[in-house]
Design an enzyme around this catalytic site. Structure first.
Site: not given
Ligand code: SAM
Ligand code: DTB
Ligand code: SF4
Length: 315
Positions: A51, A126, A186, A258
């Protein structure tokens, strides 16, 4: 629902006696949820490593020398097989993560295909792919995507210590596009990165004062990975972590909070305290994206010992 929290109020919550704070959080939790129900999501890294970003916590950045095998975007079939296994283990939502700054339009088409196929298994979907354009959010919505994960990660003040290759505003802009497309949000962050008490309060304040609360709020404890700049940073006091969960629950009463990365380093008792403080969702499955997560058998045993049941697919 309040969206006008002041920093002084959030700091005051953090400063409460622990028992009072956890009691308040549990009270709010019971007013809005089945107190013994927990939502379980499984993760899969669909594109790993290499990345371009410099997120100081992340083993997938090409800039750091973490022990990781980069992998190109997976074929749809492989992703569907992994989703089936997650469903057999009891996951209700399948989250697919890609190590991108932002996806290319041709990548989005393959991800849309993955979303369609995973949804047809009867699971919620998701994805987390980095920054998105409005056209990309529209495509994902058309494909039936349920949730998009995009974290603020930390406070705006501390952000530049962690990431320099994109701004806090970039993140807020993507979140707005996701909302505008009608996809559930989220969004949470990471603690244990050397941030201050005020930074944790400001992160939660930022989340709670968004025009609409994220439906799902992942609170990650930093997983320290060798080769990343944050490896070796002083560990966060577990009690402060539980307080962070409790304050998130109080500020965002109807969101799923979460208990996310970092559970492998937590005792069962600490996880039980997090559930008592209002966490009602976890990442389930033996891997997060690239790092280890508890065994599904030990999670199932923990649920049994605590009398927790999985189910409810709302949020
Ligand atoms: N590349 C996309 C992005 O950053 O938006 C999506 C994938 S990225 C790995 C998703 C999230 O994982 C990050 O925003 C961060 O909150 C979390 N994460 C990554 N490495 C972590 C670590 N070592 N410990 C805890 N959370 C981590
Ligand atoms: C989130 O908040 N945590 C997950 C998910 N969203 C994508 C990722 C955690 C990653 C932990 C480090 C790793 O396994 O690479
Ligand atoms: Fe890349 Fe996402 Fe990791 Fe940052 S968190 S280095 S954007 S994969």
């Amino acid at each position: 629902m309040r969206h006008d929290w002041q920093l002084s109020e959030v700091l005051a919550l953090f400063a409460k006696p622990f028992n009072d704070l956890v009691f308040q959080a549990q009270t709010v939790h019971r007013e809005n949820f089945d107190a013994n129900e927990i939502q379980v999501s499984s993760l899969l890294s669909i594109k790993t490593g290499s990345c371009s970003e410099d997120c100081a916590y992340c083993p997938q950045s090409a800039r750091y020398d973490a022990d990781l095998h980069p992998e190109a975007l997976l074929p749809v079939g492989e992703v569907v097989e992994a989703a089936k296994r997650a469903r057999e283990q009891g996951a209700s939502r399948f989250c697919m993560g890609a190590a991108w700054r932002q996806p290319k339009d041709r990548d989005i088409e393959r991800v849309v295909e993955m979303v369609r196929e995973v949804k047809s298994l009867g699971m919620e979907t998701c994805v987390t792919l980095g920054m998105l354009t409005s056209e990309q959010t529209e495509r994902l919505k058309e494909g039936g995507l349920d949730y998009y994960n995009h974290n603020l990660d930390t406070s705006e003040d501390y952000y530049s210590e962690i990431i320099t290759t994109r701004t806090y505003q970039d993140r807020l802009d993507t979140l707005q596009r996701v909302r505008e497309a009608g996809i559930n949000v989220c969004c949470g962050g990471i603690v244990g990165m050397g941030e201050s008490d005020a930074d944790r309060a400001k992160l939660l304040l930022e989340l709670a004062n968004l025009p609409k609360h994220p439906e799902s709020v992942p609170i990650n404890m930093l997983v320290q990975v060798q080769g990343t700049p944050l490896d070796g940073v002083e560990a966060l006091d577990p009690i402060v972590f539980v307080r962070t969960i409790a304050v998130a629950r109080i500020l965002m009463p109807t969101s799923r909070v979460r208990l996310s990365a970092g559970r492998s380093d937590m005792s069962d008792e600490m996880q039980a305290l997090c559930f008592l403080a209002g966490a009602n969702s976890i990442f389930y499955g033996e891997k997060l994206l690239t790092t280890d997560n508890p065994m599904t058998s030990s999670d199932r045993e923990l649920f049994h010992r605590l009398g927790l049941h999985t189910g409810g697919s709302c949020h």
